[in-house]
Scaffold this active site. Sequence first.
Site, PDB file in Angstrom:
ATOM      1  N   GLY A 195       0.943  -1.035   0.032  1.00  0.00           N
ATOM      2  CA  GLY A 195      -0.149  -0.213   0.135  1.00  0.00           C
ATOM      3  C   GLY A 195       0.815   1.154   0.076  1.00  0.00           C
ATOM      4  O   GLY A 195       1.960   1.226   0.650  1.00  0.00           O
ATOM      5  N   GLY A 249      -0.925   8.791   4.150  1.00  0.00           N
ATOM      6  CA  GLY A 249      -1.756   9.336   5.201  1.00  0.00           C
ATOM      7  C   GLY A 249      -1.658  10.895   5.281  1.00  0.00           C
ATOM      8  O   GLY A 249      -1.014  11.436   4.294  1.00  0.00           O
ATOM      9  N   ASP A 259      -0.582  -0.816  -4.757  1.00  0.00           N
ATOM     10  CA  ASP A 259      -1.975  -0.451  -4.479  1.00  0.00           C
ATOM     11  C   ASP A 259      -1.714   1.211  -4.379  1.00  0.00           C
ATOM     12  O   ASP A 259      -0.973   1.560  -3.464  1.00  0.00           O
ATOM     13  CB  ASP A 259      -2.775  -0.726  -3.388  1.00  0.00           C
ATOM     14  CG  ASP A 259      -4.172  -0.164  -3.253  1.00  0.00           C
ATOM     15  OD1 ASP A 259      -5.230  -0.904  -4.065  1.00  0.00           O
ATOM     16  OD2 ASP A 259      -4.118   0.793  -2.668  1.00  0.00           O
ATOM     17  N   TYR A 284      -3.427   9.700  -3.755  1.00  0.00           N
ATOM     18  CA  TYR A 284      -2.216   9.514  -2.729  1.00  0.00           C
ATOM     19  C   TYR A 284      -1.034  10.385  -3.239  1.00  0.00           C
ATOM     20  O   TYR A 284       0.060  10.429  -2.543  1.00  0.00           O
ATOM     21  CB  TYR A 284      -1.762   8.099  -3.115  1.00  0.00           C
ATOM     22  CG  TYR A 284      -2.878   7.174  -2.525  1.00  0.00           C
ATOM     23  CD1 TYR A 284      -4.095   7.509  -1.829  1.00  0.00           C
ATOM     24  CD2 TYR A 284      -2.457   5.557  -2.563  1.00  0.00           C
ATOM     25  CE1 TYR A 284      -4.933   6.415  -1.326  1.00  0.00           C
ATOM     26  CE2 TYR A 284      -3.329   4.748  -2.138  1.00  0.00           C
ATOM     27  CZ  TYR A 284      -4.641   5.311  -1.643  1.00  0.00           C
ATOM     28  OH  TYR A 284      -5.436   4.341  -1.065  1.00  0.00           O
ATOM     29  N   LYS A 332      -7.118   4.412  -8.508  1.00  0.00           N
ATOM     30  CA  LYS A 332      -8.531   4.731  -7.954  1.00  0.00           C
ATOM     31  C   LYS A 332      -9.100   6.250  -8.482  1.00  0.00           C
ATOM     32  O   LYS A 332      -8.150   7.119  -8.929  1.00  0.00           O
ATOM     33  CB  LYS A 332      -8.875   4.730  -6.446  1.00  0.00           C
ATOM     34  CG  LYS A 332      -8.191   3.419  -5.861  1.00  0.00           C
ATOM     35  CD  LYS A 332      -8.152   3.388  -4.297  1.00  0.00           C
ATOM     36  CE  LYS A 332      -7.516   2.173  -3.636  1.00  0.00           C
ATOM     37  NZ  LYS A 332      -6.175   2.516  -3.588  1.00  0.00           N
ATOM     38  N   HIS A 346     -13.042   5.069  -5.875  1.00  0.00           N
ATOM     39  CA  HIS A 346     -12.281   5.277  -4.480  1.00  0.00           C
ATOM     40  C   HIS A 346     -13.487   5.217  -3.398  1.00  0.00           C
ATOM     41  O   HIS A 346     -13.409   4.724  -2.273  1.00  0.00           O
ATOM     42  CB  HIS A 346     -11.696   6.510  -4.475  1.00  0.00           C
ATOM     43  CG  HIS A 346     -10.645   6.374  -3.535  1.00  0.00           C
ATOM     44  ND1 HIS A 346      -9.278   7.026  -3.479  1.00  0.00           N
ATOM     45  CD2 HIS A 346     -10.462   5.676  -2.427  1.00  0.00           C
ATOM     46  CE1 HIS A 346      -8.334   6.838  -2.415  1.00  0.00           C
ATOM     47  NE2 HIS A 346      -9.087   5.850  -1.767  1.00  0.00           N
ATOM     48  N   SER A 351     -14.566   0.721  -4.141  1.00  0.00           N
ATOM     49  CA  SER A 351     -13.921   0.900  -2.698  1.00  0.00           C
ATOM     50  C   SER A 351     -14.865   1.621  -1.762  1.00  0.00           C
ATOM     51  O   SER A 351     -15.562   2.320  -2.027  1.00  0.00           O
ATOM     52  CB  SER A 351     -12.562   1.611  -2.669  1.00  0.00           C
ATOM     53  OG  SER A 351     -11.816   1.652  -1.535  1.00  0.00           O
ATOM     54  N   ASN A 352     -14.897   1.024  -0.467  1.00  0.00           N
ATOM     55  CA  ASN A 352     -15.726   1.702   0.707  1.00  0.00           C
ATOM     56  C   ASN A 352     -17.044   1.677   0.211  1.00  0.00           C
ATOM     57  O   ASN A 352     -17.936   2.430   0.725  1.00  0.00           O
ATOM     58  CB  ASN A 352     -15.180   3.190   0.704  1.00  0.00           C
ATOM     59  CG  ASN A 352     -13.874   3.368   1.301  1.00  0.00           C
ATOM     60  OD1 ASN A 352     -13.699   2.780   2.509  1.00  0.00           O
ATOM     61  ND2 ASN A 352     -12.949   3.882   0.473  1.00  0.00           N
ATOM     62  N   ARG A 386      -1.851   5.568  14.885  1.00  0.00           N
ATOM     63  CA  ARG A 386      -3.228   5.382  14.574  1.00  0.00           C
ATOM     64  C   ARG A 386      -3.984   5.182  16.020  1.00  0.00           C
ATOM     65  O   ARG A 386      -5.297   4.940  16.225  1.00  0.00           O
ATOM     66  CB  ARG A 386      -3.706   4.445  13.723  1.00  0.00           C
ATOM     67  CG  ARG A 386      -3.439   5.052  12.148  1.00  0.00           C
ATOM     68  CD  ARG A 386      -4.326   4.597  11.137  1.00  0.00           C
ATOM     69  NE  ARG A 386      -4.007   4.942   9.934  1.00  0.00           N
ATOM     70  CZ  ARG A 386      -5.030   4.663   8.747  1.00  0.00           C
ATOM     71  NH1 ARG A 386      -5.771   3.647   8.897  1.00  0.00           N
ATOM     72  NH2 ARG A 386      -4.925   5.372   7.514  1.00  0.00           N
ATOM     73  N   LYS A 401      11.976  -1.080   5.588  1.00  0.00           N
ATOM     74  CA  LYS A 401      12.364  -2.024   4.839  1.00  0.00           C
ATOM     75  C   LYS A 401      12.072  -3.630   5.489  1.00  0.00           C
ATOM     76  O   LYS A 401      11.649  -4.378   5.045  1.00  0.00           O
ATOM     77  CB  LYS A 401      13.747  -2.097   4.452  1.00  0.00           C
ATOM     78  CG  LYS A 401      13.998  -1.004   3.254  1.00  0.00           C
ATOM     79  CD  LYS A 401      15.337  -0.807   2.789  1.00  0.00           C
ATOM     80  CE  LYS A 401      15.647   0.283   1.773  1.00  0.00           C
ATOM     81  NZ  LYS A 401      16.965   0.224   1.328  1.00  0.00           N
ATOM     82  N   ARG A 411      10.041  -4.183   7.635  1.00  0.00           N
ATOM     83  CA  ARG A 411       8.428  -4.604   7.578  1.00  0.00           C
ATOM     84  C   ARG A 411       8.050  -5.238   6.419  1.00  0.00           C
ATOM     85  O   ARG A 411       7.081  -5.867   6.228  1.00  0.00           O
ATOM     86  CB  ARG A 411       7.768  -3.558   8.362  1.00  0.00           C
ATOM     87  CG  ARG A 411       8.042  -3.272   9.680  1.00  0.00           C
ATOM     88  CD  ARG A 411       6.961  -2.359  10.422  1.00  0.00           C
ATOM     89  NE  ARG A 411       7.494  -1.833  11.694  1.00  0.00           N
ATOM     90  CZ  ARG A 411       7.641  -0.634  12.050  1.00  0.00           C
ATOM     91  NH1 ARG A 411       7.311   0.407  11.075  1.00  0.00           N
ATOM     92  NH2 ARG A 411       7.900  -0.439  13.296  1.00  0.00           N
ATOM     93  N   ASN A 468       5.763  -8.405   6.858  1.00  0.00           N
ATOM     94  CA  ASN A 468       4.240  -8.317   6.358  1.00  0.00           C
ATOM     95  C   ASN A 468       4.222  -9.539   5.504  1.00  0.00           C
ATOM     96  O   ASN A 468       2.973 -10.162   5.453  1.00  0.00           O
ATOM     97  CB  ASN A 468       4.064  -7.214   5.584  1.00  0.00           C
ATOM     98  CG  ASN A 468       3.975  -5.868   6.708  1.00  0.00           C
ATOM     99  OD1 ASN A 468       4.103  -6.236   7.918  1.00  0.00           O
ATOM    100  ND2 ASN A 468       3.922  -4.862   6.293  1.00  0.00           N
TER     101      ASN A 468
END
Length: 349
Positions: free
Chosen positions: A33, A37, A68, A73, A102, A135, A173-174, A231, A279, A281, A285
């Site tokens: 992703g 943010g 994605d 973004y 999107k 989106h 999306s959403n 968050r 990196k 992560r 992930n």
Amino acid sequence: MEFHSLCLRWEIGVQIPTTTLNNGKTIPVLGYGTWLGLDDKFNFPYEDIPKLVETLSYAIDTGYRHIDTAHLYRVEPEIGETIAKKIQEGVCKREDLFITTKVWHQFHKPTDVEVSVRASLRRLRMDYVDQLLMHWPMSITEEGVDEKIDYLETWKGFEAVLELGLARSIGVSNFNVEQMKRLLENSKVPPAANQVEINLNLGQKDLVDYCKSQNIAVVAYSPFGTMVPSRNAPDSPEPKMDNPVLLDIAKKHGKTVTQVTLRYLHQRGIISIPKTVTKSRVVENASIFDFQLDAADCELISKFDNGYRTVRPVFWQDYQGYPFDKVDNKMAIPPALLKWKNGAKQDID
């Protein structure tokens, strides 16, 4: 939808399985992703783009092939440049990649969908995207005016760009359950995917079950919810990274709490697109396909599902098509969500 048992294998790094969408196209079940943010003042952190580029480059080197992004973004130019470089270096081929972008609110007129995707393709330096998503179900101008364009009309524009070959798959999306049902009842081409917030607090079982029943892939954004410190809102519920239940499960499998979280979503048949600019992560992930959570693990984890939303854009809740329940909170739309320039220098249309 069932995930393929065979993995995509790379010379180095991670191995990520694929699954097949309802149009026959394959998609890696875990992606990278690229949403950076907004900060606490609702400004976009342009200064973080170089770090994103560096980490994305590493992710591609490591074996990620699902990326994605979105017009919102601001990073399509950098993503396109990074991918072009990796293709030139021989790390991957364009056909190896699954790129999602999107369409934002102000492009909901059917004819404007093509305008949006062509602009994204120009910024990405590509002839097509593998998936184009609506989106949000709302249509809002750059000035914040509710255009009240029915998303069914917008979807006609998506079907048109699919026919033109500008996108290989189209989705949303959403969208909530009711919106998904209405879209399926009134579309020529069913959406291949619905990308929504799903994490341990927000399991969205009804939505996931419905999409699965219609052979629509569910893609989870914000898969860690408020577990991550950035968050961790004051009123946000457990679990956090130090939650004893998750720590015990992670220790049992020799994994981390984030790996347990992503594995749980994977075993639910959900595609995840975690984001990171670290990196270590990137590999962490994607290292979730070599263990299995048992029924007792899943039962304990499921108890964290309480419907808490990490992403709740209350500034849109009075607009036509808003997909979530409304809460008693009022605020203006942040300017950063109305109009912007793309790229780290904020100079690309």
